[in-house]
Design a protein around this motif. Sequence first.
Motif, PDB file in Angstrom:
ATOM      1  N   SER A 120      31.019  37.827  42.077  1.00 16.85           N
ATOM      2  CA  SER A 120      31.349  37.785  40.724  1.00 16.85           C
ATOM      3  C   SER A 120      30.670  36.853  39.917  1.00 16.85           C
ATOM      4  O   SER A 120      30.212  36.967  38.745  1.00 16.85           O
ATOM      5  CB  SER A 120      32.875  37.424  40.593  1.00 16.85           C
ATOM      6  OG  SER A 120      33.034  35.991  40.667  1.00 16.85           O
ATOM      7  N   LYS A 121      29.815  35.723  40.668  1.00 18.75           N
ATOM      8  CA  LYS A 121      29.101  34.884  39.790  1.00 18.75           C
ATOM      9  C   LYS A 121      27.574  35.448  39.713  1.00 18.75           C
ATOM     10  O   LYS A 121      26.922  35.028  38.602  1.00 18.75           O
ATOM     11  CB  LYS A 121      28.635  33.723  41.018  1.00 18.75           C
ATOM     12  CG  LYS A 121      29.988  32.783  40.998  1.00 18.75           C
ATOM     13  CD  LYS A 121      29.517  31.525  41.879  1.00 18.75           C
ATOM     14  CE  LYS A 121      29.197  32.034  43.457  1.00 18.75           C
ATOM     15  NZ  LYS A 121      29.006  30.962  44.180  1.00 18.75           N
ATOM     16  N   PHE A 122      27.313  36.676  40.232  1.00 19.83           N
ATOM     17  CA  PHE A 122      25.874  37.112  40.126  1.00 19.83           C
ATOM     18  C   PHE A 122      25.678  38.652  39.457  1.00 19.83           C
ATOM     19  O   PHE A 122      24.823  38.720  38.873  1.00 19.83           O
ATOM     20  CB  PHE A 122      25.384  37.336  41.572  1.00 19.83           C
ATOM     21  CG  PHE A 122      25.385  36.237  42.579  1.00 19.83           C
ATOM     22  CD1 PHE A 122      25.120  34.849  42.185  1.00 19.83           C
ATOM     23  CD2 PHE A 122      26.030  36.374  43.770  1.00 19.83           C
ATOM     24  CE1 PHE A 122      25.034  33.842  42.996  1.00 19.83           C
ATOM     25  CE2 PHE A 122      25.961  35.224  44.613  1.00 19.83           C
ATOM     26  CZ  PHE A 122      25.584  34.245  44.272  1.00 19.83           C
ATOM     27  N   ILE A 123      27.081  38.981  39.225  1.00 23.12           N
ATOM     28  CA  ILE A 123      26.888  40.274  38.360  1.00 23.12           C
ATOM     29  C   ILE A 123      28.030  40.045  37.252  1.00 23.12           C
ATOM     30  O   ILE A 123      28.856  40.651  37.304  1.00 23.12           O
ATOM     31  CB  ILE A 123      27.219  41.461  39.193  1.00 23.12           C
ATOM     32  CG1 ILE A 123      26.423  41.575  40.444  1.00 23.12           C
ATOM     33  CG2 ILE A 123      27.005  42.916  38.360  1.00 23.12           C
ATOM     34  CD1 ILE A 123      26.661  42.706  41.360  1.00 23.12           C
ATOM     35  N   PRO A 124      27.655  39.663  36.103  1.00 20.62           N
ATOM     36  CA  PRO A 124      28.613  39.269  35.085  1.00 20.62           C
ATOM     37  C   PRO A 124      29.307  40.344  34.481  1.00 20.62           C
ATOM     38  O   PRO A 124      30.458  40.147  34.337  1.00 20.62           O
ATOM     39  CB  PRO A 124      27.640  38.525  33.959  1.00 20.62           C
ATOM     40  CG  PRO A 124      26.592  37.845  34.978  1.00 20.62           C
ATOM     41  CD  PRO A 124      26.194  38.735  35.912  1.00 20.62           C
ATOM     42  N   ASN A 125      28.698  41.462  34.402  1.00 16.26           N
ATOM     43  CA  ASN A 125      29.234  42.596  33.685  1.00 16.26           C
ATOM     44  C   ASN A 125      30.330  43.433  34.716  1.00 16.26           C
ATOM     45  O   ASN A 125      31.060  44.091  34.182  1.00 16.26           O
ATOM     46  CB  ASN A 125      28.233  43.537  33.182  1.00 16.26           C
ATOM     47  CG  ASN A 125      27.416  44.135  34.219  1.00 16.26           C
ATOM     48  OD1 ASN A 125      27.281  43.417  35.383  1.00 16.26           O
ATOM     49  ND2 ASN A 125      27.012  45.412  34.072  1.00 16.26           N
ATOM     50  N   GLU A 126      30.226  43.090  35.790  1.00 19.43           N
ATOM     51  CA  GLU A 126      31.340  43.568  36.912  1.00 19.43           C
ATOM     52  C   GLU A 126      32.363  42.506  37.199  1.00 19.43           C
ATOM     53  O   GLU A 126      33.258  42.790  37.938  1.00 19.43           O
ATOM     54  CB  GLU A 126      30.642  44.297  37.936  1.00 19.43           C
ATOM     55  CG  GLU A 126      29.613  45.210  37.803  1.00 19.43           C
ATOM     56  CD  GLU A 126      29.070  45.787  38.862  1.00 19.43           C
ATOM     57  OE1 GLU A 126      29.178  45.342  40.073  1.00 19.43           O
ATOM     58  OE2 GLU A 126      28.068  46.654  38.691  1.00 19.43           O
ATOM     59  N   ALA A 127      32.278  41.211  36.900  1.00 15.49           N
ATOM     60  CA  ALA A 127      32.906  40.024  37.186  1.00 15.49           C
ATOM     61  C   ALA A 127      34.362  40.229  37.160  1.00 15.49           C
ATOM     62  O   ALA A 127      35.019  40.012  38.032  1.00 15.49           O
ATOM     63  CB  ALA A 127      32.438  38.666  36.583  1.00 15.49           C
ATOM     64  N   GLN A 128      34.865  40.613  36.177  1.00 14.60           N
ATOM     65  CA  GLN A 128      36.222  40.755  35.802  1.00 14.60           C
ATOM     66  C   GLN A 128      36.902  41.556  36.970  1.00 14.60           C
ATOM     67  O   GLN A 128      37.920  41.219  37.439  1.00 14.60           O
ATOM     68  CB  GLN A 128      36.603  41.315  34.546  1.00 14.60           C
ATOM     69  CG  GLN A 128      37.949  41.190  34.187  1.00 14.60           C
ATOM     70  CD  GLN A 128      38.517  41.452  32.651  1.00 14.60           C
ATOM     71  OE1 GLN A 128      37.448  41.890  31.817  1.00 14.60           O
ATOM     72  NE2 GLN A 128      39.503  41.689  32.345  1.00 14.60           N
ATOM     73  N   VAL A 129      36.225  42.611  37.376  1.00 17.34           N
ATOM     74  CA  VAL A 129      36.805  43.484  38.438  1.00 17.34           C
ATOM     75  C   VAL A 129      37.008  42.826  39.550  1.00 17.34           C
ATOM     76  O   VAL A 129      38.139  43.074  40.293  1.00 17.34           O
ATOM     77  CB  VAL A 129      35.987  44.858  38.467  1.00 17.34           C
ATOM     78  CG1 VAL A 129      36.401  45.788  39.628  1.00 17.34           C
ATOM     79  CG2 VAL A 129      35.677  45.572  37.256  1.00 17.34           C
ATOM     80  N   TYR A 130      35.814  42.152  40.017  1.00 19.99           N
ATOM     81  CA  TYR A 130      36.060  41.353  41.317  1.00 19.99           C
ATOM     82  C   TYR A 130      37.185  40.291  41.123  1.00 19.99           C
ATOM     83  O   TYR A 130      37.688  40.076  42.139  1.00 19.99           O
ATOM     84  CB  TYR A 130      34.532  40.799  41.620  1.00 19.99           C
ATOM     85  CG  TYR A 130      33.586  41.812  41.882  1.00 19.99           C
ATOM     86  CD1 TYR A 130      33.569  43.133  42.582  1.00 19.99           C
ATOM     87  CD2 TYR A 130      32.307  41.837  41.051  1.00 19.99           C
ATOM     88  CE1 TYR A 130      32.714  43.847  42.640  1.00 19.99           C
ATOM     89  CE2 TYR A 130      31.327  42.599  41.265  1.00 19.99           C
ATOM     90  CZ  TYR A 130      31.501  43.877  41.903  1.00 19.99           C
ATOM     91  OH  TYR A 130      30.509  44.807  42.051  1.00 19.99           O
ATOM     92  N   VAL A 131      37.236  39.520  40.097  1.00 13.99           N
ATOM     93  CA  VAL A 131      38.023  38.483  40.038  1.00 13.99           C
ATOM     94  C   VAL A 131      39.411  38.919  40.262  1.00 13.99           C
ATOM     95  O   VAL A 131      40.393  38.258  40.802  1.00 13.99           O
ATOM     96  CB  VAL A 131      37.789  37.647  38.915  1.00 13.99           C
ATOM     97  CG1 VAL A 131      38.865  36.616  38.508  1.00 13.99           C
ATOM     98  CG2 VAL A 131      36.392  36.969  38.897  1.00 13.99           C
ATOM     99  N   GLU A 132      39.684  40.094  39.449  1.00 15.89           N
ATOM    100  CA  GLU A 132      41.234  40.527  39.301  1.00 15.89           C
ATOM    101  C   GLU A 132      41.606  41.034  40.783  1.00 15.89           C
ATOM    102  O   GLU A 132      42.577  40.957  41.035  1.00 15.89           O
ATOM    103  CB  GLU A 132      41.104  41.674  38.178  1.00 15.89           C
ATOM    104  CG  GLU A 132      41.226  41.315  36.766  1.00 15.89           C
ATOM    105  CD  GLU A 132      41.089  42.545  35.816  1.00 15.89           C
ATOM    106  OE1 GLU A 132      41.133  43.391  36.356  1.00 15.89           O
ATOM    107  OE2 GLU A 132      41.204  41.897  34.600  1.00 15.89           O
ATOM    108  N   PHE A 133      40.539  41.823  41.401  1.00 12.45           N
ATOM    109  CA  PHE A 133      41.025  42.064  42.773  1.00 12.45           C
ATOM    110  C   PHE A 133      41.063  41.031  43.782  1.00 12.45           C
ATOM    111  O   PHE A 133      42.095  40.995  44.518  1.00 12.45           O
ATOM    112  CB  PHE A 133      39.782  43.034  43.554  1.00 12.45           C
ATOM    113  CG  PHE A 133      39.948  43.808  44.614  1.00 12.45           C
ATOM    114  CD1 PHE A 133      40.769  44.842  44.708  1.00 12.45           C
ATOM    115  CD2 PHE A 133      39.720  43.064  45.846  1.00 12.45           C
ATOM    116  CE1 PHE A 133      40.922  45.401  45.924  1.00 12.45           C
ATOM    117  CE2 PHE A 133      40.257  43.731  47.193  1.00 12.45           C
ATOM    118  CZ  PHE A 133      40.871  44.955  47.042  1.00 12.45           C
ATOM    119  N   ALA A 134      40.361  39.891  43.662  1.00 12.38           N
ATOM    120  CA  ALA A 134      40.422  38.686  44.439  1.00 12.38           C
ATOM    121  C   ALA A 134      41.895  37.930  44.009  1.00 12.38           C
ATOM    122  O   ALA A 134      42.670  37.787  44.847  1.00 12.38           O
ATOM    123  CB  ALA A 134      39.368  37.663  44.233  1.00 12.38           C
ATOM    124  N   ALA A 135      42.392  38.093  42.728  1.00 13.43           N
ATOM    125  CA  ALA A 135      43.693  37.461  42.391  1.00 13.43           C
ATOM    126  C   ALA A 135      44.687  38.212  43.102  1.00 13.43           C
ATOM    127  O   ALA A 135      45.540  37.894  43.670  1.00 13.43           O
ATOM    128  CB  ALA A 135      43.882  37.353  40.944  1.00 13.43           C
TER     129      ALA A 135
END
Length: 400
Positions: free
Chosen positions: A177-192
């Motif tokens: 998520s740190k490296f692809i800002p425009n996709e970060a929300q998808v990854y952070v929400e999945f991790a949560a």
Amino acid sequence: MAPLENPNLEGYHVARAMWLEYYNPKAGTYIAKQKCSGCYNDDKFVVWAVSVADQAIVDAARIYPEFKPLIQPAIAVFQKYKNKHIKGYSAAENSGNDKDIYYDDDAQVCSAMLTAYEVTGDKTYLDQGRELVRFLMGGWNDNPKAVTKGGMHWHISKNLLNSCTTAEVAKACLQISKFIPNEAQVYVEFAAKCIDWQIKVLQDPSDKLIRDGVGEDSDKVDDAKWSYNTGTTLSAASHLYQITKDNKWLNIANELAEAAINHNSFFYDRDFPDNLRYWRDSSYFVQLLIEGLADYLLYVGKDVPQGLPQRIHDEVRRHLIMFYEFMKDPKDGGYIQSFEPHNTYKHVYDQKYHEWFGDGKQWSLKGEDKDSNGNPQKCLMGYGSAARVFFQGARIVPKI
């Protein structure tokens, strides 16, 4: 044997010895000179062992630039294990069609790729990691008929839901998520979503440790509490707090960190008085517990409760010294996979065990650490895990 002074330098020596012993440039992979733990057939290693070895090489390169040229050949080994159609990595080398794919193994493969990108800036590794993260996210249990809703599958064809897969995939998502800002929300929400499930379904409310898993067709949880499950969940919860600043993650991380160094915890050997108790899991699990504690101090930072950083420091320091003193073979500097001082080389046990632990335990060797004749035997996983114990430990204890 000189006392341990610099954990990073010990990691350097172990990682270098591992590469010289196992990497075969002609074959372009790690080869065992004789069959050992983690081998299939006679000389090839399962992808889990390769992932830990590669993580050790990348850890080394972060500190010692002379390791950087090894990253490309190390990460290239993974391609021999890849299923070209579904984009996951199989347990064994294959022609591109094998489906013996474990999500926890692949999460560690992904971590090695993404850390290689962090260290080198080579976008090849980011692209490989992104493709693999997308594959990993497909392992979420969304079966409407499942008794246990949610969670990450352990294997692409089994219905077991495991804490290791769920936390390690969350870690990979947060890392990328740190490296692809425009996709970060998808990854952070999945991790949560992963860590919410982990805490709700697999955390033991009595001691805050993370239990091993549950079937999607059952609500009976496997009560084994391996150290790495708590460690990887701690990494993810801490990273979630750094990203979101939501106190929910801070509270979860604080509880997990306390549980990880509680001498009454399941994964401590409690056959000893409090001051002599130690983590008894093998080094390939303990390395992820230490990484979790280091991530906690890094990501939570100044919000770690007062006094806890020093207690974590002292606990990791004590374990690094014990691991170095008992699991290192003075003859060649190699490490077996055991983390238990009595499950070691006989000459090491005879020389120092009773001085440290009295009449605690009789000498023995674990099955994974001996050959067919009962003699101590090292392997790729043991070397890689030992290097990571020291590299990750050095994030907390840079000098002894």
